[in-house]
Design a protein around this motif. Sequence first.
Motif, PDB file in Angstrom:
ATOM      1  N   ALA A  46      80.116   4.430  12.953  1.00  0.00           N
ATOM      2  CA  ALA A  46      79.977   5.263  14.139  1.00  0.00           C
ATOM      3  C   ALA A  46      80.942   6.436  14.111  1.00  0.00           C
ATOM      4  O   ALA A  46      81.990   6.378  13.465  1.00  0.00           O
ATOM      5  N   TYR A  48      82.688   9.430  16.913  1.00  0.00           N
ATOM      6  CA  TYR A  48      82.920   9.697  18.336  1.00  0.00           C
ATOM      7  C   TYR A  48      83.377  11.140  18.488  1.00  0.00           C
ATOM      8  O   TYR A  48      84.333  11.560  17.845  1.00  0.00           O
ATOM      9  N   THR A  79      76.354   2.219  24.012  1.00  0.00           N
ATOM     10  CA  THR A  79      76.511   0.787  24.250  1.00  0.00           C
ATOM     11  C   THR A  79      76.680   0.622  25.745  1.00  0.00           C
ATOM     12  O   THR A  79      77.594   1.181  26.344  1.00  0.00           O
ATOM     13  N   ALA A 105      83.146   7.420  23.185  1.00  0.00           N
ATOM     14  CA  ALA A 105      84.253   6.483  22.967  1.00  0.00           C
ATOM     15  C   ALA A 105      83.710   5.133  22.544  1.00  0.00           C
ATOM     16  O   ALA A 105      82.576   4.779  22.871  1.00  0.00           O
ATOM     17  N   PRO A 106      84.528   4.360  21.801  1.00  0.00           N
ATOM     18  CA  PRO A 106      84.108   3.002  21.432  1.00  0.00           C
ATOM     19  C   PRO A 106      83.697   2.215  22.674  1.00  0.00           C
ATOM     20  O   PRO A 106      84.372   2.289  23.701  1.00  0.00           O
ATOM     21  N   GLY A 107      82.580   1.514  22.584  1.00  0.00           N
ATOM     22  CA  GLY A 107      82.089   0.752  23.726  1.00  0.00           C
ATOM     23  C   GLY A 107      81.231   1.607  24.661  1.00  0.00           C
ATOM     24  O   GLY A 107      80.858   1.159  25.731  1.00  0.00           O
ATOM     25  N   GLY A 108      80.927   2.844  24.247  1.00  0.00           N
ATOM     26  CA  GLY A 108      80.110   3.732  25.067  1.00  0.00           C
ATOM     27  C   GLY A 108      79.219   4.598  24.204  1.00  0.00           C
ATOM     28  O   GLY A 108      78.633   4.127  23.226  1.00  0.00           O
ATOM     29  N   HIS A 110      78.044   6.962  21.361  1.00  0.00           N
ATOM     30  CA  HIS A 110      78.530   7.174  19.990  1.00  0.00           C
ATOM     31  C   HIS A 110      77.414   7.692  19.102  1.00  0.00           C
ATOM     32  O   HIS A 110      76.242   7.656  19.476  1.00  0.00           O
ATOM     33  N   ASP A 149      91.324   2.659  16.225  1.00  0.00           N
ATOM     34  CA  ASP A 149      91.675   1.995  17.479  1.00  0.00           C
ATOM     35  C   ASP A 149      92.735   2.803  18.228  1.00  0.00           C
ATOM     36  O   ASP A 149      92.652   2.994  19.425  1.00  0.00           O
ATOM     37  N   HIS A 153      92.734   4.820  21.984  1.00  0.00           N
ATOM     38  CA  HIS A 153      93.682   4.699  23.093  1.00  0.00           C
ATOM     39  C   HIS A 153      94.288   6.048  23.434  1.00  0.00           C
ATOM     40  O   HIS A 153      94.520   6.361  24.577  1.00  0.00           O
TER      41      HIS A 153
ATOM     42  N   PRO B 101      77.218  -0.835  15.024  1.00  0.00           N
ATOM     43  CA  PRO B 101      78.174   0.191  14.620  1.00  0.00           C
ATOM     44  C   PRO B 101      79.346   0.391  15.574  1.00  0.00           C
ATOM     45  O   PRO B 101      80.376   0.926  15.194  1.00  0.00           O
ATOM     46  N   ASP B 102      79.186  -0.026  16.808  1.00  0.00           N
ATOM     47  CA  ASP B 102      80.174   0.368  17.824  1.00  0.00           C
ATOM     48  C   ASP B 102      81.009  -0.792  18.351  1.00  0.00           C
ATOM     49  O   ASP B 102      82.199  -0.908  18.051  1.00  0.00           O
ATOM     50  N   ILE B 103      80.402  -1.693  19.117  1.00  0.00           N
ATOM     51  CA  ILE B 103      81.180  -2.664  19.885  1.00  0.00           C
ATOM     52  C   ILE B 103      81.800  -3.745  18.995  1.00  0.00           C
ATOM     53  O   ILE B 103      82.920  -4.194  19.253  1.00  0.00           O
ATOM     54  N   THR B 106      84.839  -2.375  17.183  1.00  0.00           N
ATOM     55  CA  THR B 106      85.843  -2.121  18.225  1.00  0.00           C
ATOM     56  C   THR B 106      86.540  -3.418  18.612  1.00  0.00           C
ATOM     57  O   THR B 106      87.774  -3.483  18.692  1.00  0.00           O
ATOM     58  N   SER B 109      88.716  -4.823  15.782  1.00  0.00           N
ATOM     59  CA  SER B 109      89.915  -3.997  15.653  1.00  0.00           C
ATOM     60  C   SER B 109      90.918  -4.346  16.764  1.00  0.00           C
ATOM     61  O   SER B 109      92.129  -4.441  16.512  1.00  0.00           O
TER      62      SER B 109
END
Lengths: 157, 228
Positions: A46, A48, A79, A105-108, A110, A149, A153, B101-103, B106, B109
């Motif tokens: 991914a 970002y 996501t 962002a990671p978890g959103g 991408h 990571d 942040h 690919p994403d969660i 993440t 990590s």
Amino acid sequence: MKKPVLSVWIIAVGVLLFVSRAYAIALPLQVEGYARETPPGAPMSAAYLSLHNTGEHLLLLKAVELRGKQDIGVDLHTTESSDGISRMRPLEQLAIAAGQKLQMAPGGVHLMIHGLQLREGELLPLRLVFTNGSSLEIEVPVVGPNKADKEHHHHHG
Amino acid sequence: MNHSGLNNNDMLTEQRQKRGIRVTIAILLLFIVAVLVGFVHKLSQPRVITDSELRLNGAVKLQKARILDNFQLVSDTGEVFHTDSLKGQWTLVFFGFTHCPDICPTTLSTLNSFYQLLDGNTRSNTEIILVTVDPARDNPKILHDYVRYFNKEFHGITGDFFEIKRFASQLNVPFNKVMLDEGGYTVDHGSQVVLINPLGHYHAFFKAPLDPAKLKLTYRSIRATFNG
């Protein structure tokens, strides 16, 4: 009689070229971001981006391409998390309102990149294509697992 | 005579004073060291927090730990992984897959950052595993390399789809295969990290989004209050 006309034409074409060039450069968008290295065994990774629309018009991102490689897939994804369940879904397009900053962002939101192994230290050349016909070429760095990571942040802070 | 006697007295008083100052300084230094040692010791002890504080920090402890039915899965080294494999250490379980690919990267990590924050003793009996929700594509070899990329101590688990489904259901982790319009499929899955205690019982879970510092705080508190 003929000479002035010719020079006027040359100047006109020159001005036109200059203006169109300036217009292309001046797409009012500030972009930065990073891609994650592809983990071994995984067929995808991914990227970002942070997209800041500094202009006065809405921009609709409709596609992202990997420059020079048509067969590599770059898809707009998000996501969604609700009721403790993560769901990954494709996005048709991405709206960046005038004056607004869209932060992936990671978890959103991408970019999913598949068909290519990304290695830490490389630069990923991307072309952002908008619905108004304009496009923007950018390069984002590929970072390793733990740096990604921290980057995440950092952006939140 | 008189004069020199006075001088002697003066010197004695001065020596006594000097000794007194030295003793006072020594006592003060000892006191400071004792306070510092106590402080450092206190810092290294897990902070025990209440269940509602746990919840505020994203962790939910079950009223009563749940005993798990027998299951049989496969570890990423090809060995059998069953209920008894969970006994003897604390285990954090995340359900994910490599075509994610994403969660999933993440979360792995974040779990790595959390793992690095733990002290050596705690880390030595903490196991972190990824159970695939996509066993059709994630065989032991693929999982092995994928999981080790995030941390060499992490392990991957795969196996028969229905066995994985049964294991996940017991841990209240839902997952569901979803076909995509663009072709292929993805798997929607529970985003929590499940905690299994050293008896092999389902003990607690950590809700997403995960944060390494909160994970450390809640995990150490849960461990400190465990009397298995």
